[in-house]
Design a protein around this motif. Structure first.
Motif, PDB file in Angstrom:
ATOM      1  N   ASN A 103       9.181   0.022  44.889  1.00 31.63           N
ATOM      2  CA  ASN A 103       8.725   0.995  45.875  1.00 31.63           C
ATOM      3  C   ASN A 103       7.685   1.949  45.287  1.00 31.63           C
ATOM      4  O   ASN A 103       7.190   2.845  45.975  1.00 31.63           O
ATOM      5  N   THR A 104       7.332   1.734  44.014  1.00 27.83           N
ATOM      6  CA  THR A 104       6.350   2.594  43.350  1.00 27.83           C
ATOM      7  C   THR A 104       5.528   1.776  42.360  1.00 27.83           C
ATOM      8  O   THR A 104       6.089   0.985  41.601  1.00 27.83           O
ATOM      9  N   VAL A 105       4.217   1.972  42.385  1.00 25.63           N
ATOM     10  CA  VAL A 105       3.332   1.398  41.376  1.00 25.63           C
ATOM     11  C   VAL A 105       2.442   2.508  40.846  1.00 25.63           C
ATOM     12  O   VAL A 105       1.879   3.287  41.616  1.00 25.63           O
ATOM     13  N   VAL A 106       2.351   2.600  39.530  1.00 23.58           N
ATOM     14  CA  VAL A 106       1.458   3.569  38.900  1.00 23.58           C
ATOM     15  C   VAL A 106       0.523   2.792  37.974  1.00 23.58           C
ATOM     16  O   VAL A 106       0.955   2.222  36.978  1.00 23.58           O
ATOM     17  N   ASN A 107      -0.754   2.775  38.315  1.00 21.03           N
ATOM     18  CA  ASN A 107      -1.747   2.042  37.528  1.00 21.03           C
ATOM     19  C   ASN A 107      -2.406   2.961  36.509  1.00 21.03           C
ATOM     20  O   ASN A 107      -3.178   3.852  36.873  1.00 21.03           O
ATOM     21  N   CYS A 108      -2.086   2.738  35.236  1.00 19.72           N
ATOM     22  CA  CYS A 108      -2.675   3.539  34.158  1.00 19.72           C
ATOM     23  C   CYS A 108      -3.499   2.691  33.189  1.00 19.72           C
ATOM     24  O   CYS A 108      -4.179   3.250  32.314  1.00 19.72           O
ATOM     25  N   ALA A 109      -3.438   1.375  33.306  1.00 23.24           N
ATOM     26  CA  ALA A 109      -4.156   0.506  32.373  1.00 23.24           C
ATOM     27  C   ALA A 109      -5.663   0.664  32.549  1.00 23.24           C
ATOM     28  O   ALA A 109      -6.163   0.768  33.669  1.00 23.24           O
ATOM     29  N   GLY A 110      -6.376   0.695  31.451  1.00 18.08           N
ATOM     30  CA  GLY A 110      -7.829   0.810  31.542  1.00 18.08           C
ATOM     31  C   GLY A 110      -8.478   0.856  30.176  1.00 18.08           C
ATOM     32  O   GLY A 110      -7.810   1.017  29.150  1.00 18.08           O
ATOM     33  N   ILE A 111      -9.805   0.696  30.174  1.00 22.75           N
ATOM     34  CA  ILE A 111     -10.590   0.760  28.942  1.00 22.75           C
ATOM     35  C   ILE A 111     -11.747   1.734  29.155  1.00 22.75           C
ATOM     36  O   ILE A 111     -12.118   2.029  30.288  1.00 22.75           O
TER      37      ILE A 111
ATOM     38  N   MET B 243      12.752  16.879  41.475  1.00 26.85           N
ATOM     39  CA  MET B 243      13.090  15.722  40.643  1.00 26.85           C
ATOM     40  C   MET B 243      12.889  14.428  41.418  1.00 26.85           C
ATOM     41  O   MET B 243      12.963  14.397  42.636  1.00 26.85           O
ATOM     42  N   LEU B 244      12.639  13.362  40.691  1.00 29.00           N
ATOM     43  CA  LEU B 244      12.477  12.060  41.308  1.00 29.00           C
ATOM     44  C   LEU B 244      13.789  11.564  41.900  1.00 29.00           C
ATOM     45  O   LEU B 244      14.871  11.856  41.407  1.00 29.00           O
ATOM     46  N   SER B 245      13.657  10.804  42.961  1.00 28.57           N
ATOM     47  CA  SER B 245      14.830  10.166  43.533  1.00 28.57           C
ATOM     48  C   SER B 245      15.346   9.091  42.587  1.00 28.57           C
ATOM     49  O   SER B 245      14.574   8.416  41.913  1.00 28.57           O
ATOM     50  N   THR B 246      16.651   8.926  42.548  1.00 28.28           N
ATOM     51  CA  THR B 246      17.230   7.876  41.705  1.00 28.28           C
ATOM     52  C   THR B 246      16.920   6.495  42.262  1.00 28.28           C
ATOM     53  O   THR B 246      17.194   5.496  41.622  1.00 28.28           O
ATOM     54  N   GLY B 247      16.338   6.454  43.467  1.00 28.88           N
ATOM     55  CA  GLY B 247      15.987   5.176  44.072  1.00 28.88           C
ATOM     56  C   GLY B 247      14.621   4.671  43.694  1.00 28.88           C
ATOM     57  O   GLY B 247      14.169   3.644  44.203  1.00 28.88           O
ATOM     58  N   VAL B 248      13.926   5.355  42.783  1.00 28.26           N
ATOM     59  CA  VAL B 248      12.589   4.927  42.378  1.00 28.26           C
ATOM     60  C   VAL B 248      12.674   3.643  41.557  1.00 28.26           C
ATOM     61  O   VAL B 248      13.409   3.558  40.578  1.00 28.26           O
ATOM     62  N   ARG B 249      11.911   2.646  41.990  1.00 29.52           N
ATOM     63  CA  ARG B 249      11.802   1.379  41.258  1.00 29.52           C
ATOM     64  C   ARG B 249      10.308   1.153  41.036  1.00 29.52           C
ATOM     65  O   ARG B 249       9.582   0.778  41.959  1.00 29.52           O
ATOM     66  N   ALA B 250       9.877   1.388  39.815  1.00 29.04           N
ATOM     67  CA  ALA B 250       8.438   1.476  39.548  1.00 29.04           C
ATOM     68  C   ALA B 250       7.938   0.407  38.590  1.00 29.04           C
ATOM     69  O   ALA B 250       8.627   0.004  37.648  1.00 29.04           O
ATOM     70  N   LEU B 251       6.708  -0.006  38.844  1.00 26.05           N
ATOM     71  CA  LEU B 251       5.938  -0.803  37.894  1.00 26.05           C
ATOM     72  C   LEU B 251       4.824   0.110  37.393  1.00 26.05           C
ATOM     73  O   LEU B 251       4.058   0.653  38.191  1.00 26.05           O
ATOM     74  N   VAL B 252       4.758   0.303  36.070  1.00 27.39           N
ATOM     75  CA  VAL B 252       3.751   1.183  35.481  1.00 27.39           C
ATOM     76  C   VAL B 252       2.884   0.356  34.545  1.00 27.39           C
ATOM     77  O   VAL B 252       3.380  -0.198  33.563  1.00 27.39           O
ATOM     78  N   THR B 253       1.598   0.262  34.837  1.00 27.84           N
ATOM     79  CA  THR B 253       0.705  -0.520  33.980  1.00 27.84           C
ATOM     80  C   THR B 253       0.116   0.371  32.893  1.00 27.84           C
ATOM     81  O   THR B 253      -0.030   1.579  33.056  1.00 27.84           O
TER      82      THR B 253
ATOM     83  N   SER C 108      14.631  10.738  35.030  1.00 28.16           N
ATOM     84  CA  SER C 108      15.051  11.308  36.311  1.00 28.16           C
ATOM     85  C   SER C 108      15.999  10.397  37.085  1.00 28.16           C
ATOM     86  O   SER C 108      16.342  10.699  38.228  1.00 28.16           O
ATOM     87  N   GLY C 109      16.389   9.281  36.474  1.00 25.96           N
ATOM     88  CA  GLY C 109      17.351   8.394  37.112  1.00 25.96           C
ATOM     89  C   GLY C 109      16.760   7.187  37.790  1.00 25.96           C
ATOM     90  O   GLY C 109      17.487   6.384  38.393  1.00 25.96           O
ATOM     91  N   GLY C 110      15.441   7.037  37.719  1.00 26.55           N
ATOM     92  CA  GLY C 110      14.803   5.868  38.305  1.00 26.55           C
ATOM     93  C   GLY C 110      14.788   4.691  37.342  1.00 26.55           C
ATOM     94  O   GLY C 110      15.293   4.773  36.217  1.00 26.55           O
ATOM     95  N   LYS C 111      14.189   3.595  37.809  1.00 27.88           N
ATOM     96  CA  LYS C 111      14.056   2.399  36.980  1.00 27.88           C
ATOM     97  C   LYS C 111      12.580   2.038  36.881  1.00 27.88           C
ATOM     98  O   LYS C 111      11.814   2.273  37.815  1.00 27.88           O
ATOM     99  N   ALA C 112      12.204   1.452  35.748  1.00 26.32           N
ATOM    100  CA  ALA C 112      10.789   1.144  35.554  1.00 26.32           C
ATOM    101  C   ALA C 112      10.595  -0.161  34.797  1.00 26.32           C
ATOM    102  O   ALA C 112      11.395  -0.527  33.933  1.00 26.32           O
ATOM    103  N   VAL C 113       9.502  -0.829  35.151  1.00 30.94           N
ATOM    104  CA  VAL C 113       9.024  -1.968  34.381  1.00 30.94           C
ATOM    105  C   VAL C 113       7.687  -1.560  33.782  1.00 30.94           C
ATOM    106  O   VAL C 113       6.775  -1.111  34.494  1.00 30.94           O
ATOM    107  N   ILE C 114       7.573  -1.673  32.480  1.00 32.85           N
ATOM    108  CA  ILE C 114       6.336  -1.391  31.760  1.00 32.85           C
ATOM    109  C   ILE C 114       5.530  -2.676  31.679  1.00 32.85           C
ATOM    110  O   ILE C 114       6.022  -3.700  31.213  1.00 32.85           O
ATOM    111  N   LEU C 115       4.288  -2.621  32.143  1.00 31.25           N
ATOM    112  CA  LEU C 115       3.386  -3.762  32.029  1.00 31.25           C
ATOM    113  C   LEU C 115       2.252  -3.376  31.101  1.00 31.25           C
ATOM    114  O   LEU C 115       1.583  -2.368  31.317  1.00 31.25           O
TER     115      LEU C 115
END
Length: 255
Positions: free
Chosen positions: A82-90, A1-11, A28-35
């Protein structure tokens, strides 16, 4: 499982792979910003995920807007990313040359590279100063950058010259970026998905989706976005995953 300390930006997280990733992080207890773009339903997605998720509208190719997104994330997540996940695309579909339409439109090619490649790099480079603010002990990971390529970056099909070029470039930046950021204790990984059941493919209809799924050796189906999110989780949790590209495709090879 993800750590509860995950602070993510997800594009690109208003739908598809990005949405599934944000959902898993929050569940999983983390936090996220959706871009995502202003025209997306990112605000509704964030609201549906509760107080641990926030939405900001931005263009990933804009330095100013991405910087604002970084500041927004720091404020709303209570600490640096502490985490970035880049999913934006065309994914444009245009041949290099068409007998009736002529040469590939240059603006369309440029836009694919700008959004997919330059946009991904822009988010990564501007996330690093935020991650450097994280206080850690020993050889712990200060942050992880997870980018999305595609198996088309290896085996682009007819009409995918722009898309394949943009995703191939993301594959190519993975190792040198990881080497650049190693002393900063920031990891860099790329996922290269195969055929996934995202809104883009769902729009083709059930028959087409079933036909596409039948081309995958095993599992003999389209990938589920939740499986992409699971791979993100595994990358976050495994500190030895760095500088590599993971093909997530059920052994599929594009003809």
């Amino acid at each position: 499982m993800l750590s509860t300390g995950v602070r993510a930006l997800v594009t690109g997280a208003a739908s598809g792979l990005g949405r599934a990733t944000a959902e898993r992080i929050v569940a999983s207890g983390g936090k996220a910003v959706i871009l995502d773009l202003p025209s997306s339903n990112g605000a509704d997605v964030a609201q549906s995920l509760g107080s641990s998720c926030h939405f900001i509208a931005a263009d990933i190719t804009s330095e100013e807007q991405v910087q604002e997104a970084m500041a927004f994330a720091h404020k709303n997540l209570g600490a640096p990313l502490n985490t970035v996940v880049n999913c934006a695309g065309i994914a444009p579909a245009i041949r290099t040359f068409h007998p009736k339409r002529g040469p590939h439109d240059l603006d369309a090619f440029t836009k694919a590279l700008m959004v997919n490649t330059v946009g991904t790099f822009n988010v990564c480079r501007l996330a690093v100063p935020e991650m450097l603010k994280n206080e850690i002990e020993g050889d712990a990971t200060r942050g992880v950058l997870i980018n999305t390529a595609s198996i088309a970056g290896y085996e682009g099909q007819v009409g995918q010259v722009a898309y394949a070029s943009s995703k191939g470039a993301i594959i190519g930046m993975t190792l040198p970026m990881a080497r650049d950021l190693a002393k900063s204790q920031i990891r860099v990984m790329t996922i290269a998905p195969g055929l996934f059941l995202t809104p883009l493919l769902e729009g083709l209809g059930e028959k087409v989706c079933n036909e596409l799924g039948s081309t995958i050796p095993y599992p003999n189906r389209l990938g589920n976005p939740s499986e992409f999110a699971l791979t993100v989780e595994q990358i976050i949790n495994n500190p030895l995953l760095n500088g590599s590209v993971i093909r997530l495709d059920g052994a599929a090879r594009l003809p």
